[in-house]
Design a protein around this motif. Structure first.
Motif, short mmCIF file in Angstrom:
data_model
loop_
_atom_site.label_atom_id
_atom_site.label_comp_id
_atom_site.label_asym_id
_atom_site.label_seq_id
_atom_site.Cartn_x
_atom_site.Cartn_y
_atom_site.Cartn_z
N TYR A 155 -7.70 5.55 -1.90
CA TYR A 155 -8.22 4.60 -2.79
C TYR A 155 -9.77 5.20 -3.11
O TYR A 155 -10.20 5.12 -4.10
N ASN B 257 0.81 -1.08 -0.14
CA ASN B 257 -0.03 0.03 -0.04
C ASN B 257 1.06 1.28 -0.07
O ASN B 257 0.75 1.92 0.99
N GLN C 83 -7.43 0.29 -5.51
CA GLN C 83 -6.71 -0.65 -4.41
C GLN C 83 -6.03 -1.88 -5.11
O GLN C 83 -5.02 -2.26 -4.84
#
Length: 450
Positions: free
Chosen positions: A122, A109, A162
């Protein structure tokens, strides 16, 4: 056995988490800048070019599993960031052999510049918010039908953002290995091995793979469920795959800490290692599966792929696992010398270990269960009445136990006790397993390669 605290909203950051590597003192010592390790017999082993040994489970079939052993210098990479890993992986259609050495923990991430991304990042620009989603699909007003409309479209858009960031696609003929002594692993990522062949995944810790945007499905069961995407490792239509000495864990985000909405747990985790969509010739050995619910699915449906889904699972440690260790459909699955510790850990209370359904042909032999004194042997297995579980030599709390007989005595949907195949690729199968629990605690998982 017959033979043959509530979860913060999506506006909060995905906080930085330390990698959890569960192992004893490392057995191997790094030699030559981490390129060579020493095995238990003091012979030097080139970890990065090592291939699956002969007869070591289904992945040894045919030409075996060699991963990127033939990689040249131009296709040998050392990576420590997500951007470097993505570049090293290249195109999923490029079959050039490659070796990828993971040094330290890679946070999936993050963006290409290394900036931490949160669920809010996101969701930005999609129109999604958890509060709006909960209002839109409250069962009291929306009813029991699949979600659709503005907020479901927004949820999918945020999920896709994502997905683009955290899903890491493996090409054929690839070896990815954690560099010893660096706590190598992937935080929050999902390694996808799809429609490729000859892949090796070793010595990595897969930590807390989360879906920021679970979907509410009111038609899932009698009360509905929150369902998430992203396994830590997903095999779909993959052939000849060796997963060895890895650790899989939800820590530090345990399911017990998640909020409850509509009366159901807001589930952000999916599988740990799933093998589906006609995947075949897979060996899963000497891994640790810890702190997880739906751990390993073999076969995505009752009609997945007849003649495929041949999987060997041996010398793995399962602890704090609720279910699916594994859930098997259709294929020929060999489980031997695994340890199942069914003690409740961090809120993960076991339902069952092995589920055989959709005519799966499972041979489970010489495995060891450690169960609480008040636990029932009949609950170690599960099935739909069509699956088989054969095998002998299984121990429960140190005692030879016919776990299938115990299950069948307590259930109307019986497990069949014979199979239509005989395992032949059984390298390393131990017939004496009384010390297996102790042995596997210190020799499985990431950081213990020897």
């Amino acid at each position: 056995m017959a033979s043959a605290s509530p979860r913060p909203s999506h506006r909060r950051s995905l906080r930085t988490r330390r990698t959890l590597v569960v192992s004893a003192a490392a057995v191997a010592a790094a030699v030559g800048a981490g390129v060579l390790v020493m095995n238990a017999n003091a012979y030097p082993v080139d970890l990065y070019h090592q291939v699956l040994p002969a007869k070591d489970g289904w992945a040894a079939s045919g030409s075996g599993t060699t991963g990127g052993a033939k990689a040249d210098a131009a296709h040998t990479f050392t990576v420590s960031t997500r951007a470097q890993l993505v570049k090293a992986l290249g195109s999923a259609t490029d079959t050039t052999p490659r070796i990828i050495k993971v040094k330290g923990t890679i946070d999936a991430n993050t963006n290409d510049s290394g900036k931490k991304l949160t669920c809010a990042d996101y969701a930005s620009g999609t129109g999604y918010s958890l509060s709006a989603y909960l209002k839109a699909f409250d069962p009291a007003t929306y009813g029991k039908k699949a979600p659709s409309g503005t907020q479901e479209t927004a949820r999918k858009a945020a999920q896709d953002k994502q997905k683009k960031n955290i899903v890491l696609r493996m090409p054929s003929n690839t070896t990815i290995v954690g560099v010893p002594g660096t706590k190598a692993g992937i935080l929050g990522g999902s390694v996808l091995v799809q429609n490729v062949k000859n892949v090796i995944i070793r010595n990595l810790t897969f930590v807390d793979t989360q879906d920021c945007f679970p979907q509410w499905d009111p038609t899932d069961g009698s009360a509905g469920e929150w369902n998430s995407n992203y396994d830590s490792v997903t095999l779909r239509g993959a052939t000849n795959v060796w997963a060895d000495h890895n650790t899989f864990t939800d820590a530090p985000t345990f399911d017990k800490t998640e909020a409850t909405y509509y009366g159901r747990k807001y589930q952000v985790h999916d599988g740990a290692l799933d093998i589906t969509n006609g995947s075949d010739l897979v060996t899963v050995e000497r891994n640790q599966f810890l702190n997880h619910d739906k751990t390993m699915l073999i076969g995505s449906s009752d009609t997945d792929s007849t003649g495929k889904l041949r999987v060997t699972i041996h010398h793995n440690l399962w602890k704090g696992i609720v279910q699916r260790a594994p859930l098997a459909r259709i294929g020929q699955i060999h489980l031997y010398n695994n340890v199942y510790d069914t003690t409740t850990v961090n809120g993960y209370a076991p339902k069952y270990s092995i589920d055989s359904r959709a005519k799966a042909q499972v041979v489970a032999e010489r495995n060891v269960w450690k169960i609480p004194a008040d636990a029932k042997v009949a609950k170690l297995l599960s099935g739909d009445g069509t699956g088989s579980v054969a095998g002998t030599g299984n121990l429960v709390n140190g005692k030879a136990t016919d776990v299938v007989a115990a299950y069948n005595a307590a259930n109307s949907k019986k497990l069949k006790t014979t199979v239509n195949w005989t395992p032949a690729l059984t390298a390393g199968l131990q017939t004496t397993v009384t010390s297996l629990l102790t042995d596997l605690t210190g020799t499985t998982g990431a950081g213990t390669l020897s």
